[in-house]
Motif scaffolding. Sequence first.
Motif, PDB file in Angstrom:
ATOM      1  N   VAL A  90       0.822  -1.215   0.000  1.00  0.00           N
ATOM      2  CA  VAL A  90       0.000   0.000   0.000  1.00  0.00           C
ATOM      3  C   VAL A  90       0.860   1.270   0.000  1.00  0.00           C
ATOM      4  O   VAL A  90       0.645   2.177  -0.797  1.00  0.00           O
ATOM      5  N   ASP A  91       1.862   1.323   0.892  1.00  0.00           N
ATOM      6  CA  ASP A  91       2.629   2.569   1.066  1.00  0.00           C
ATOM      7  C   ASP A  91       3.658   2.769  -0.041  1.00  0.00           C
ATOM      8  O   ASP A  91       3.850   3.877  -0.518  1.00  0.00           O
ATOM      9  N   VAL A  92       4.330   1.695  -0.427  1.00  0.00           N
ATOM     10  CA  VAL A  92       5.422   1.838  -1.387  1.00  0.00           C
ATOM     11  C   VAL A  92       4.933   1.565  -2.807  1.00  0.00           C
ATOM     12  O   VAL A  92       5.183   2.339  -3.712  1.00  0.00           O
ATOM     13  N   LEU A  93       4.210   0.461  -2.981  1.00  0.00           N
ATOM     14  CA  LEU A  93       3.779   0.094  -4.336  1.00  0.00           C
ATOM     15  C   LEU A  93       2.440   0.730  -4.714  1.00  0.00           C
ATOM     16  O   LEU A  93       1.958   0.558  -5.826  1.00  0.00           O
ATOM     17  N   LYS A  94       1.836   1.465  -3.762  1.00  0.00           N
ATOM     18  CA  LYS A  94       0.591   2.221  -4.007  1.00  0.00           C
ATOM     19  C   LYS A  94      -0.543   1.344  -4.534  1.00  0.00           C
ATOM     20  O   LYS A  94      -1.302   1.742  -5.420  1.00  0.00           O
ATOM     21  N   MET A  95      -0.637   0.135  -4.002  1.00  0.00           N
ATOM     22  CA  MET A  95      -1.742  -0.727  -4.417  1.00  0.00           C
ATOM     23  C   MET A  95      -2.967  -0.468  -3.555  1.00  0.00           C
ATOM     24  O   MET A  95      -2.877   0.086  -2.464  1.00  0.00           O
ATOM     25  N   ASP A  96      -4.115  -0.885  -4.067  1.00  0.00           N
ATOM     26  CA  ASP A  96      -5.392  -0.685  -3.420  1.00  0.00           C
ATOM     27  C   ASP A  96      -5.418  -1.372  -2.053  1.00  0.00           C
ATOM     28  O   ASP A  96      -4.986  -2.512  -1.934  1.00  0.00           O
ATOM     29  N   TRP A  97      -5.943  -0.702  -1.023  1.00  0.00           N
ATOM     30  CA  TRP A  97      -5.900  -1.299   0.315  1.00  0.00           C
ATOM     31  C   TRP A  97      -6.861  -2.483   0.435  1.00  0.00           C
ATOM     32  O   TRP A  97      -6.716  -3.312   1.309  1.00  0.00           O
ATOM     33  N   GLY A  98      -7.829  -2.561  -0.486  1.00  0.00           N
ATOM     34  CA  GLY A  98      -8.747  -3.690  -0.472  1.00  0.00           C
ATOM     35  C   GLY A  98      -8.084  -4.995  -0.886  1.00  0.00           C
ATOM     36  O   GLY A  98      -8.401  -6.057  -0.378  1.00  0.00           O
ATOM     37  N   ASN A 125       9.950   0.566  10.624  1.00  0.00           N
ATOM     38  CA  ASN A 125       9.344  -0.190  11.726  1.00  0.00           C
ATOM     39  C   ASN A 125       7.933   0.264  12.077  1.00  0.00           C
ATOM     40  O   ASN A 125       7.680   0.736  13.184  1.00  0.00           O
ATOM     41  N   PRO A 126       7.003   0.104  11.136  1.00  0.00           N
ATOM     42  CA  PRO A 126       5.623   0.540  11.393  1.00  0.00           C
ATOM     43  C   PRO A 126       4.995  -0.286  12.517  1.00  0.00           C
ATOM     44  O   PRO A 126       5.381  -1.433  12.724  1.00  0.00           O
ATOM     45  N   SER A 127       4.051   0.303  13.257  1.00  0.00           N
ATOM     46  CA  SER A 127       3.432  -0.439  14.357  1.00  0.00           C
ATOM     47  C   SER A 127       2.102  -1.070  13.954  1.00  0.00           C
ATOM     48  O   SER A 127       1.591  -1.935  14.646  1.00  0.00           O
ATOM     49  N   THR A 128       1.532  -0.636  12.817  1.00  0.00           N
ATOM     50  CA  THR A 128       0.270  -1.242  12.367  1.00  0.00           C
ATOM     51  C   THR A 128       0.302  -1.481  10.861  1.00  0.00           C
ATOM     52  O   THR A 128       1.100  -0.886  10.143  1.00  0.00           O
ATOM     53  N   CYS A 129      -0.623  -2.342  10.401  1.00  0.00           N
ATOM     54  CA  CYS A 129      -0.820  -2.533   8.967  1.00  0.00           C
ATOM     55  C   CYS A 129      -1.663  -1.365   8.440  1.00  0.00           C
ATOM     56  O   CYS A 129      -2.139  -0.549   9.228  1.00  0.00           O
ATOM     57  N   PRO A 130      -1.866  -1.255   7.117  1.00  0.00           N
ATOM     58  CA  PRO A 130      -2.639  -0.108   6.585  1.00  0.00           C
ATOM     59  C   PRO A 130      -4.087  -0.075   7.083  1.00  0.00           C
ATOM     60  O   PRO A 130      -4.755   0.945   6.976  1.00  0.00           O
ATOM     61  N   HIS A 131      -4.567  -1.213   7.604  1.00  0.00           N
ATOM     62  CA  HIS A 131      -5.942  -1.263   8.106  1.00  0.00           C
ATOM     63  C   HIS A 131      -5.987  -1.006   9.605  1.00  0.00           C
ATOM     64  O   HIS A 131      -7.043  -1.105  10.216  1.00  0.00           O
ATOM     65  N   GLY A 132      -4.821  -0.702  10.183  1.00  0.00           N
ATOM     66  CA  GLY A 132      -4.763  -0.329  11.595  1.00  0.00           C
ATOM     67  C   GLY A 132      -4.510  -1.471  12.561  1.00  0.00           C
ATOM     68  O   GLY A 132      -4.432  -1.251  13.767  1.00  0.00           O
ATOM     69  N   ASN A 133      -4.386  -2.711  12.049  1.00  0.00           N
ATOM     70  CA  ASN A 133      -4.154  -3.846  12.946  1.00  0.00           C
ATOM     71  C   ASN A 133      -2.679  -3.920  13.348  1.00  0.00           C
ATOM     72  O   ASN A 133      -1.795  -3.670  12.527  1.00  0.00           O
ATOM     73  N   PRO A 134      -2.399  -4.238  14.631  1.00  0.00           N
ATOM     74  CA  PRO A 134      -1.029  -4.141  15.147  1.00  0.00           C
ATOM     75  C   PRO A 134      -0.077  -5.151  14.523  1.00  0.00           C
ATOM     76  O   PRO A 134      -0.449  -6.294  14.287  1.00  0.00           O
TER      77      PRO A 134
END
Length: 220
Positions: A90-98, A125-134
């Motif tokens: 999602v963040d780097v390759l800009k793919m759809d979060w779905g 070192n992100p703390s969550t996935c793009p959907h907010g899950n840890p």
Amino acid sequence: MKEKKTASERTEEYLETIYHLTEGGKELSVSLVSQKLGISAPSVFEMFKRLVDEGYLTSSGRGNYSLTEKGRAMGEKIVRRHRLLERLLVDVLKMDWGIAHEEACRLEHGMSPEMEKSLAATLGNPSTCPHGNPIPGESEKRSQEIPLADLPRGKKGIISRIIDEEREFLRYLASLGILPGVEIKVEEIAPFGGTRLVSIGKSRYSISDEISRKIMVEKE
Ligand SMILES: [Zn+2]
Ligand SMILES: [Zn+2]
């Protein structure tokens, strides 16, 4: 889980699902996993028997199971890789979060510990996935989080995460602007079934009780 998988990939897939399902403190049972994976209960039961034999699960008798230390560690490892991959997609390759969840599930099994390390570092070192899950292993600080369904009428919250990462569901939520970090207010709660009228910015939507149980918020 439609394409051909190796036995170890199937084990990883099950432990990942079980880890995710029981993260929220749910009781682990054959029917819970059967519903989630869309696989018949007898097949899930067979797999559970194998996971017990291999030391990943213990059975309490009455149809209840829990992860052993070994099972938990394996589930956590796969969930960590899965959620890091979602960030990459999602963040780097800009793919759809779905679609990120399904893509990540295909890629997670081949990842080495070295790649996992450099991926985490590259992503900061992100703390969550793009959907907010840890992401397990990082600072897992969950503040005062409750399901949107428990937010009283007239109260506002900040959306912290979406529990169900099914493609069409995520797309639907995104179309309403229901994303982590967004403020949401419960305007009205209908009796009997509890459909909610919520507002996000200037827009108002009505959402079902079932949906509002899959959206977690932090009270303001
Ligand atoms: Zn996965
Ligand atoms: Zn996710």
